[in-house]
Design a protein around this motif. Structure first.
Motif, PDB file in Angstrom:
ATOM      1  N   UNK A 146      -8.796 -43.287  26.948  1.00 13.41           N
ATOM      2  CA  UNK A 146      -9.997 -43.869  26.326  1.00 13.41           C
ATOM      3  C   UNK A 146     -11.243 -43.376  27.061  1.00 13.41           C
ATOM      4  N   UNK A 147     -11.175 -43.393  28.386  1.00 14.38           N
ATOM      5  CA  UNK A 147     -12.348 -43.051  29.204  1.00 14.38           C
ATOM      6  C   UNK A 147     -12.841 -41.636  28.908  1.00 14.38           C
ATOM      7  N   UNK A 148     -11.905 -40.703  28.729  1.00 13.07           N
ATOM      8  CA  UNK A 148     -12.359 -39.312  28.574  1.00 13.07           C
ATOM      9  C   UNK A 148     -13.089 -39.110  27.255  1.00 13.07           C
ATOM     10  N   UNK A 149     -12.791 -39.977  26.240  1.00 15.86           N
ATOM     11  CA  UNK A 149     -13.543 -39.881  24.988  1.00 15.86           C
ATOM     12  C   UNK A 149     -14.925 -40.502  25.162  1.00 15.86           C
ATOM     13  N   UNK A 150     -14.997 -41.601  25.945  1.00 21.82           N
ATOM     14  CA  UNK A 150     -16.301 -42.271  26.147  1.00 21.82           C
ATOM     15  C   UNK A 150     -17.303 -41.315  26.780  1.00 21.82           C
ATOM     16  N   UNK A 151     -16.790 -40.432  27.648  1.00 20.59           N
ATOM     17  CA  UNK A 151     -17.669 -39.480  28.333  1.00 20.59           C
ATOM     18  C   UNK A 151     -18.337 -38.510  27.358  1.00 20.59           C
ATOM     19  N   UNK A 152     -17.680 -38.239  26.226  1.00 20.95           N
ATOM     20  CA  UNK A 152     -18.167 -37.173  25.345  1.00 20.95           C
ATOM     21  C   UNK A 152     -19.338 -37.601  24.468  1.00 20.95           C
ATOM     22  N   UNK A 153     -19.563 -38.917  24.351  1.00 23.53           N
ATOM     23  CA  UNK A 153     -20.628 -39.381  23.465  1.00 23.53           C
ATOM     24  C   UNK A 153     -20.208 -39.448  22.011  1.00 23.53           C
ATOM     25  N   UNK A 154     -18.883 -39.395  21.736  1.00 21.13           N
ATOM     26  CA  UNK A 154     -18.403 -39.554  20.354  1.00 21.13           C
ATOM     27  C   UNK A 154     -18.833 -40.923  19.836  1.00 21.13           C
ATOM     28  N   UNK A 155     -19.193 -40.997  18.549  1.00 22.93           N
ATOM     29  CA  UNK A 155     -19.681 -42.259  17.985  1.00 22.93           C
ATOM     30  C   UNK A 155     -18.565 -43.087  17.390  1.00 22.93           C
ATOM     31  N   UNK A 156     -17.501 -42.399  16.954  1.00 18.57           N
ATOM     32  CA  UNK A 156     -16.388 -43.098  16.324  1.00 18.57           C
ATOM     33  C   UNK A 156     -15.135 -42.824  17.137  1.00 18.57           C
ATOM     34  N   UNK A 157     -14.462 -43.919  17.508  1.00 21.23           N
ATOM     35  CA  UNK A 157     -13.268 -43.795  18.327  1.00 21.23           C
ATOM     36  C   UNK A 157     -12.057 -44.028  17.425  1.00 21.23           C
ATOM     37  N   UNK A 158     -11.148 -43.058  17.352  1.00 19.75           N
ATOM     38  CA  UNK A 158      -9.891 -43.254  16.629  1.00 19.75           C
ATOM     39  C   UNK A 158      -8.824 -43.560  17.674  1.00 19.75           C
ATOM     40  N   UNK A 159      -8.344 -44.797  17.660  1.00 12.05           N
ATOM     41  CA  UNK A 159      -7.527 -45.300  18.763  1.00 12.05           C
ATOM     42  C   UNK A 159      -6.150 -45.664  18.233  1.00 12.05           C
ATOM     43  N   UNK A 160      -5.121 -44.923  18.653  1.00 12.48           N
ATOM     44  CA  UNK A 160      -3.785 -45.110  18.078  1.00 12.48           C
ATOM     45  C   UNK A 160      -2.896 -45.938  19.001  1.00 12.48           C
ATOM     46  N   UNK A 161      -2.629 -47.167  18.613  1.00 14.02           N
ATOM     47  CA  UNK A 161      -1.722 -48.079  19.325  1.00 14.02           C
ATOM     48  C   UNK A 161      -1.934 -48.096  20.835  1.00 14.02           C
ATOM     49  N   UNK A 162      -3.113 -48.510  21.273  1.00 21.87           N
ATOM     50  CA  UNK A 162      -3.391 -48.476  22.714  1.00 21.87           C
ATOM     51  C   UNK A 162      -2.549 -49.455  23.522  1.00 21.87           C
ATOM     52  N   UNK A 163      -1.952 -50.464  22.884  1.00 21.06           N
ATOM     53  CA  UNK A 163      -1.220 -51.469  23.675  1.00 21.06           C
ATOM     54  C   UNK A 163       0.272 -51.201  23.713  1.00 21.06           C
TER      55      UNK A 163
END
Lengths: 235, 295
Positions: A146-163
């Motif tokens: 998750x963190x490495x996407x936050x660094x990029x400044x992407x506006x939309x996060x596609x998150x597949x079954x994080x738990x």
């Protein structure tokens, strides 16, 4: 409901080889919303994310981000348009250390989180920044993904079954992180089987079965839809 | 005259030096092969031809344009790298989605074409290429006589190997390369232009082979078949080091070069097969190679 969606999916069909796996999927996400895709294993949730991202190439229909067509972009241009992908298998690279994993995805906008901010949000990653990426625990790998996407400044996060496969205390921690991202105005498309986790963050739910959208409802109507949920999810 | 294990010391040192020289070329060539195989999953059979093209580029630059050794050291890899980029864009990139065997067949075919063309134009005999004036002659180290050019080749190839290793292990470009070797689709989904990375990597690998070719020109002669004589041994080095392992390719290159040199001293009859015997043993004991990761 009059506001134009940030991410708009219309009549999305997709194929794995000869097998037709998505059948006319419609999906809207407005700016700042967290939307959760629910469904059983094999219902097409991960496939939907992969088709939106362009990893699954055989698709037809409409995918637009802020009105820009994504369907005909080469894969590496999709990320540059502002979609950030956190895959189900997390995709942490064994040949890179934690810091290198974090720095890997190129920035797509200049408003991404700084590395300092990220290490404040995920202190474990700072402590283990020189470790091999895959030596982290499952929970830490998820945080890193998750963190490495936050660094990029992407506006939309596609998150597949994080738990998936994580201990309850880590699931709780990931829930807190998602709430914090929501407060920062991040738009999130979350795939989840665990709707008890998802209800804490989701503004709206979509329910998938056999590659089709069978229902969608706002977060506060989750209880009213419980019967159908139990039937479709088989829980 | 002093002897070591019954062998005259100068003969021993001489063979170790020859081993180091050969090892330098094994290392440079297997390094490029390993980088290409790691990312593209292509076994680049054209590698020996690209090494030969590098040597010929230096020879032609000197004899037709009056451009000497030092500029050729830069120009030849650039020329051969550019040819490789065109090959990757127009041909090799179409084969990634099908059986890796096709990449091998294409590069093997290209090697035959390049070698055939140069044999047709220049004949099979070697062409001499003089070392630059600054590096001719030799120095007496006390225990042996060292031709300066040979010392230069060992040092230069070490610097190039270490530089390439640093590029791959310590830079951002190298991190893309390592990550794409593991999971190219995900790296591309992060916004990295992976097709361009593949093109650059093939160009880099071929450029390294050409650089080795220029270094080799004054030692071995420039001939159309100089690459095919060497490439079989280099493939054995890659297998021993571990397919795709950068460090494995470098270390194994030098070690096997020296072992081959020592075999020439102690048991000359075995010197031409010792590397293949080692390869067979390694394949039996550690099929992934000494530095390779099991997949």
């Amino acid at each position: 409901m009059t506001e134009a969606p940030l991410l708009e999916v219309r009549g999305l069909n997709a194929w794995y080889g000869e097998s037709h796996v998505l059948h006319g999927v419609d999906l809207d996400i407005r700016e700042g919303e967290t939307v959760t895709l629910l469904g059983r294993n094999g219902a097409g949730k991960t496939t939907t994310l992969r088709a939106i991202m362009g990893i699954l190439r055989r698709r037809e229909g409409v995918i637009r981000l802020r009105g820009q067509d994504l369907l005909n972009l080469p894969l590496h241009r999709v990320a540059q348009s502002g979609l950030g992908y956190v895959p189900e298998e997390r995709g942490i690279f064994a040949s890179l250390n934690v810091a290198e994993n974090l720095m890997l995805p190129p920035a797509v906008a200049d408003n991404g989180m700084s590395v300092d901010e990220i290490y404040r949000l995920f202190p474990n990653l700072y402590e283990r920044r020189t470790s091999q990426g895959t030596k982290l625990s499952g929970g830490e790998q998820q945080m890193l993904a998750i963190a490495r996407i936050l660094r990029t400044g992407a506006r939309v996060l596609l998150l597949d079954e994080p738990t998936e496969g994580l201990a309850p205390v880590i699931v709780q921690r990931i829930g807190d992180v998602l709430v914090e991202l929501k407060e920062r105005g991040m738009t999130i498309l979350l795939v989840e089987q665990n709707f008890r986790f998802a209800r804490k963050v989701a503004d709206r739910f979509y329910l998938m079965e056999d590659g089709r959208m069978v229902n969608s409802f706002p977060g506060h109507q989750l209880d009213a839809n419980m019967d159908q949920l139990h039937e479709v999810l088989g829980v | 005259m002093s002897t070591i294990f019954g062998i005259p010391a100068p003969a021993l040192y001489g063979q170790i030096l020859i081993g180091l020289i050969n090892g330098s070329f094994y290392a440079l060539l297997s390094l490029g092969l390993a980088v290409i195989f790691g990312l593209l999953r292509v076994i680049n059979f054209a590698h020996g031809a690209q090494y030969m093209l590098g040597a010929f580029a230096a020879y032609l630059l000197l004899n037709y344009a009056g451009i000497g050794y030092w500029p050729a050291l830069i120009l030849a890899p650039l020329i051969v790298g550019a040819v490789a980029v065109v090959i990757e864009r127009t041909m090799l990139s179409r084969l990634y989605s099908i059986d890796p065997l096709y990449g091998l067949l294409l590069t093997f075919g290209l090697a035959l074409i390049f070698e055939g063309m140069f044999r047709y134009w220049f004949g099979a005999a070697g062409k001499p290429y003089a070392p630059p004036a600054q590096l001719s002659g030799g120095i007496n180290l006390g225990f042996m006589f060292l031709p300066i050019y040979r010392g230069w080749v060992v040092v230069a190839s070490l610097v190039i190997c270490i530089g390439t290793w640093l590029l791959i292990e310590k830079t951002r470009l190298g991190a893309y390369l390592r990550a794409a070797t593991e999971n190219a689709t995900l790296v591309q989904a992060f916004g990295v232009n992976v097709p361009r990375l593949l093109t650059l990597t093939y160009g880099l690998g071929a450029g390294l082979a050409a650089l080795a070719g220029v270094l080799a020109a004054p030692i071995y002669q420039v001939s159309p078949l100089m690459g095919s004589n060497l490439i079989i041994i280099v493939f054995a080095v890659v297998v021993v080091g571990g397919m795709g392992s950068i460090l494995g390719a470098i270390v194994t290159g030098y070690v096997l070069g020296v072992l081959e040199g020592l075999t020439k001293v102690f048991y000359p009859e075995a010197s031409s097969i010792v590397i293949f015997v080692i390869m067979a043993i390694v394949l039996l004991v550690r099929p992934a190679g000494l530095f390779g990761r099991e997949e």
